[in-house]
Design a protein around this motif. Sequence first.
Motif, short mmCIF file in Angstrom:
data_model
loop_
_atom_site.label_atom_id
_atom_site.label_comp_id
_atom_site.label_asym_id
_atom_site.label_seq_id
_atom_site.Cartn_x
_atom_site.Cartn_y
_atom_site.Cartn_z
N VAL A 25 0.86 -1.18 0.00
CA VAL A 25 0.00 0.00 0.00
C VAL A 25 0.90 1.23 0.00
CG1 VAL A 25 -1.84 1.25 1.18
CG2 VAL A 25 -1.76 -1.25 1.32
N GLN A 26 0.70 2.09 -0.96
CA GLN A 26 1.50 3.30 -1.09
C GLN A 26 0.59 4.52 -0.96
OE1 GLN A 26 3.18 2.56 -4.94
NE2 GLN A 26 4.50 0.90 -4.20
N VAL A 27 0.95 5.44 -0.10
CA VAL A 27 0.21 6.68 0.08
C VAL A 27 1.14 7.84 -0.24
CG1 VAL A 27 -1.04 8.16 1.70
CG2 VAL A 27 -1.32 5.68 1.81
N THR A 31 5.58 3.71 0.38
CA THR A 31 4.99 2.45 0.85
C THR A 31 4.79 2.51 2.36
OG1 THR A 31 6.02 1.19 -0.95
CG2 THR A 31 5.29 -0.06 0.98
N VAL A 32 3.54 2.37 2.78
CA VAL A 32 3.21 2.50 4.20
C VAL A 32 2.82 1.17 4.82
CG1 VAL A 32 2.54 4.92 3.97
CG2 VAL A 32 0.81 3.12 3.66
N ALA A 33 2.58 0.14 4.01
CA ALA A 33 2.21 -1.17 4.56
C ALA A 33 2.44 -2.24 3.50
CB ALA A 33 0.74 -1.19 4.99
N THR A 34 2.85 -3.42 3.96
CA THR A 34 2.89 -4.62 3.13
C THR A 34 1.91 -5.62 3.74
OG1 THR A 34 5.18 -4.28 2.44
CG2 THR A 34 4.30 -6.52 2.28
N LEU A 35 0.94 -6.03 2.95
CA LEU A 35 -0.10 -6.94 3.42
C LEU A 35 0.23 -8.34 2.93
CD1 LEU A 35 -3.22 -4.73 2.53
CD2 LEU A 35 -1.69 -4.58 4.51
N THR A 41 -10.68 -8.75 4.24
CA THR A 41 -10.45 -7.70 5.23
C THR A 41 -10.60 -6.32 4.62
OG1 THR A 41 -8.84 -6.90 6.87
CG2 THR A 41 -7.97 -7.58 4.74
N THR A 42 -10.76 -5.33 5.46
CA THR A 42 -10.54 -3.93 5.10
C THR A 42 -9.36 -3.45 5.92
OG1 THR A 42 -12.87 -3.53 4.59
CG2 THR A 42 -11.49 -1.60 4.99
N HIS A 43 -8.25 -3.22 5.27
CA HIS A 43 -7.04 -2.78 5.98
C HIS A 43 -7.01 -1.26 6.00
CE1 HIS A 43 -2.92 -3.15 7.51
NE2 HIS A 43 -2.72 -2.01 6.84
N TRP A 44 -6.86 -0.70 7.19
CA TRP A 44 -6.93 0.76 7.35
C TRP A 44 -5.54 1.37 7.51
CZ3 TRP A 44 -10.92 3.87 6.50
CH2 TRP A 44 -12.19 3.29 6.41
N ILE A 45 -5.35 2.46 6.80
CA ILE A 45 -4.19 3.33 6.99
C ILE A 45 -4.71 4.61 7.62
CG2 ILE A 45 -2.25 4.52 5.90
CD1 ILE A 45 -2.11 1.48 5.62
N ASN A 46 -4.43 4.80 8.88
CA ASN A 46 -4.94 5.96 9.61
C ASN A 46 -3.81 6.91 9.99
OD1 ASN A 46 -7.82 5.31 9.78
ND2 ASN A 46 -7.17 3.57 11.05
N GLY A 47 -4.20 8.04 10.56
CA GLY A 47 -3.20 9.00 11.01
C GLY A 47 -2.62 9.87 9.91
N LEU A 48 -3.30 9.93 8.77
CA LEU A 48 -2.84 10.80 7.69
C LEU A 48 -3.23 12.24 7.99
CD1 LEU A 48 -4.04 8.65 4.63
CD2 LEU A 48 -1.78 8.60 5.74
N ARG A 56 -2.18 3.96 -3.70
CA ARG A 56 -1.89 2.96 -4.73
C ARG A 56 -1.76 1.61 -4.05
NH1 ARG A 56 2.97 0.96 -7.50
NH2 ARG A 56 2.53 0.58 -9.71
N LEU A 57 -2.47 0.63 -4.58
CA LEU A 57 -2.40 -0.73 -4.12
C LEU A 57 -1.75 -1.56 -5.22
CD1 LEU A 57 -3.27 -2.96 -1.99
CD2 LEU A 57 -5.28 -3.29 -3.47
N VAL A 58 -0.69 -2.29 -4.90
CA VAL A 58 0.00 -3.06 -5.92
C VAL A 58 0.13 -4.50 -5.46
CG1 VAL A 58 2.28 -2.36 -5.03
CG2 VAL A 58 2.08 -3.24 -7.36
#
Length: 307
Positions: A25-27, A31-35, A41-48, A56-58
């Motif tokens: 996951v790229q914001v 890249t802010v997370a590797t799943l 699931t719904t994976h959350w990126i919070n604190g933005l 971007r999801l790759v």
Amino acid sequence: MYFEGRVSGTGVGIVLNDSAADYDVQVDGTTVATLVTPGNTTHWINGLSNSTHTVRLVKRNDTPGDTSTFGGFVAAPGGAVLSKPAARNRQIEFIGDSLTVGYGNLSTSRTCTWDQVKRNTNSDMSYGALTARQLNADYQINGYSGLGMVRNYDGGRSDVTYRTFYDRALLNVSGDVWQNPGTWRPQVVVVNLGTNDFSTAVKPGEPWTPDNFAAAYRSAYGDFIQKLRTRYGADTTIVAVGAGQYAGHVQQVVKTRNDAGDSRVRYWFLDDSGLDFLGCDWHYSARDDRLIADRLTPFISGLPAGW
């Protein structure tokens, strides 16, 4: 495979149902997370920051035996999913095997367990993805590890080849056909198939002899180029990549097309000098992918691609 979107607010959720593949996951370009095999699931990126963000999801690896489902991006409370980013004017399609997928390219060892192969494969760092980004092009990577044009690695699975799966959206569903929404019209298609065909000797019991195998490869390659030409039209440039034992055969296929009047089929020799093949099982390393992209990009830039 990648998806790009825009959201406002302090968070973004990524809706996935996939127990086989890994994702980055790229914001805003980072890249802010590797799943890892995220499941349903719904994976959350919070604190933005409370502002507009690109997301971007790759998909990192090929999982042809499983179905991957992406359900879209969702905004955190108080935010919103915004209109999608504008599509890039350039489109490139990359067709190939594990070398095009980026098989094990992040590995620090050539010896890998199957789990290590999966964790250390990152298609977003493959030569195709890197080339597309250098050219600011949208891209597809249509790669299937282990398969060839007419013969798979070590003669395996003689009932199928890469061409069996090219038309499919869901590779694990026999008879499935990808429906082009009409927006995918690549100006350039890069084909790199032949490593699996030629890297191991033809064995007794296979449907070829060493003599007629190369002719079968060239014939199938020519047919595949015609399929691409019919699909995408006369203006698409098809780049046929030659390397190792199959380079001369690809060159012959291209010459045959050119002699028949199709000047938009081009041959490109993949120069492997300086490559370390330190990826899993002697595949390209991430460093190799960068070197290849740096060699392929100027070649494509010099084509009459019409972009």
